[in-house]
Design an enzyme around this catalytic site. Structure first.
Site, PDB file in Angstrom:
ATOM      1  N   GLY A  53     -47.330   1.391  -4.099  1.00 24.87           N
ATOM      2  CA  GLY A  53     -48.754   0.827  -4.196  1.00 24.87           C
ATOM      3  C   GLY A  53     -48.908  -0.177  -1.904  1.00 24.87           C
ATOM      4  CB  CYS A  54     -51.119  -2.816  -1.440  1.00 23.65           C
ATOM      5  SG  CYS A  54     -52.035  -3.606  -0.079  1.00 23.65           S
ATOM      6  CG  PHE A  55     -50.235   0.786   3.659  1.00 28.22           C
ATOM      7  CD1 PHE A  55     -51.182  -0.444   3.313  1.00 28.22           C
ATOM      8  CD2 PHE A  55     -50.477   1.495   4.280  1.00 28.22           C
ATOM      9  CE1 PHE A  55     -53.111  -0.732   4.382  1.00 28.22           C
ATOM     10  CE2 PHE A  55     -51.944   2.056   4.500  1.00 28.22           C
ATOM     11  CZ  PHE A  55     -53.013   0.544   4.207  1.00 28.22           C
ATOM     12  CD1 TRP A  56     -52.388  -3.944   4.170  1.00 30.71           C
ATOM     13  CD2 TRP A  56     -53.579  -5.146   2.901  1.00 30.71           C
ATOM     14  NE1 TRP A  56     -53.559  -3.933   4.867  1.00 30.71           N
ATOM     15  CE2 TRP A  56     -54.539  -4.546   3.393  1.00 30.71           C
ATOM     16  CE3 TRP A  56     -54.074  -6.521   1.293  1.00 30.71           C
ATOM     17  CZ2 TRP A  56     -55.449  -4.623   3.039  1.00 30.71           C
ATOM     18  CZ3 TRP A  56     -56.091  -6.013   1.561  1.00 30.71           C
ATOM     19  CH2 TRP A  56     -56.248  -5.416   2.324  1.00 30.71           C
ATOM     20  CE1 TYR A 198     -54.526  -5.806  -4.043  1.00 27.68           C
ATOM     21  CE2 TYR A 198     -52.985  -6.807  -2.129  1.00 27.68           C
ATOM     22  CZ  TYR A 198     -53.300  -5.789  -3.689  1.00 27.68           C
ATOM     23  OH  TYR A 198     -52.216  -5.113  -3.777  1.00 27.68           O
TER      24      TYR A 198
END
Length: 227
Positions: A53-56, A198
């Site tokens: 998913g989102c790499f953050w 987010y």
């Protein structure tokens, strides 16, 4: 004459700001630098690559793990060379948002990293993690050796035998080909932008859940602060 002078002065000020902003944007947009094989060998570090998913969020989780020296956000799994965030986010490259994890195998093993990988996202949702939808958000493990492949597959079998999830695991286990580091502004995004909506609503709950469930694998500073 006075008005003309004021106009010229204002123009110079705006031009100065514009140049500064352009320089700042250029620095932020420059991809992160990957450590060389020589540097990794000298430091006794191995490399693992995951997409969840989102790499953050994925980056923030692995950065908290004992034995992990560095984590870099980037793109992997596609054929496009030097992709940009815009290209990847629009699903034009075949790449997934991924992280490159540089770790000390004497402190934490590859199977342990794989365990953390599965425990910190939903590996049963095809091309989706939470609000993020598309192939660029797929669940994937990019293995470098046959041993890593077997260890990843064994973890899948273990989880399915234990019926850990209601649905079937759809994580792709595929050979590593390349990793392209993301733009500078994506690196350590969780740390630098704690108030981003987010981060607050999507990433932070996952990171806090990880910290609670994997206290024994947290770096000392996160055991103390829990943040």
């Amino acid at each position: 004459m006075k008005r003309l002078y004021s106009f010229l002065l204002l123009s110079l000020v705006l031009l100065s700001y514009a140049c500064t902003d352009a320089s700042s944007r250029q620095a932020q947009n420059a991809p992160a630098t990957l450590p060389s094989e020589t540097e990794l060998k000298a430091a006794g570090l191995a490399t693992a690559t995951f997409a969840s998913g989102c790499f953050w969020c994925t980056e923030a989780i692995f950065e908290r793990v004992q034995g992990v020296d560095k984590v870099i956000s980037g793109y992997s799994g596609g054929k496009e060379k030097k992709p940009t965030y815009e290209q990847v986010s629009y699903g034009k490259t075949g790449h997934a948002e991924a992280v490159q994890v540089y770790y000390n195998p004497k402190v934490i093993t590859y199977p342990e990293l794989v365990e953390i990988f599965f425990a910190t996202h939903d590996p049963t949702t095809l091309n989706r993690q939470g609000p993020d939808v598309g192939r660029q958000y797929r669940s994937a493990i990019f293995y470098r050796t046959e041993t890593e492949k077997q260890q990843a597959e064994e973890q899948v079998k273990k989880l399915e035998a234990a019926r850990k999830y209601k649905n079937r695991i759809v994580t792709e286990i595929q050979p590593y080909t390349a990793f392209w580091p993301a733009e500078g502004y994506h690196q350590d995004y969780y740390q630098h932008h704690p108030d981003d909506s987010y981060i607050v609503n999507v990433s932070a709950p996952k990171v806090h859940k990880f910290e609670k469930e994997f206290k024994h694998k947290l770096k000392h500073q996160y055991q103390k602060t829990g943040s």
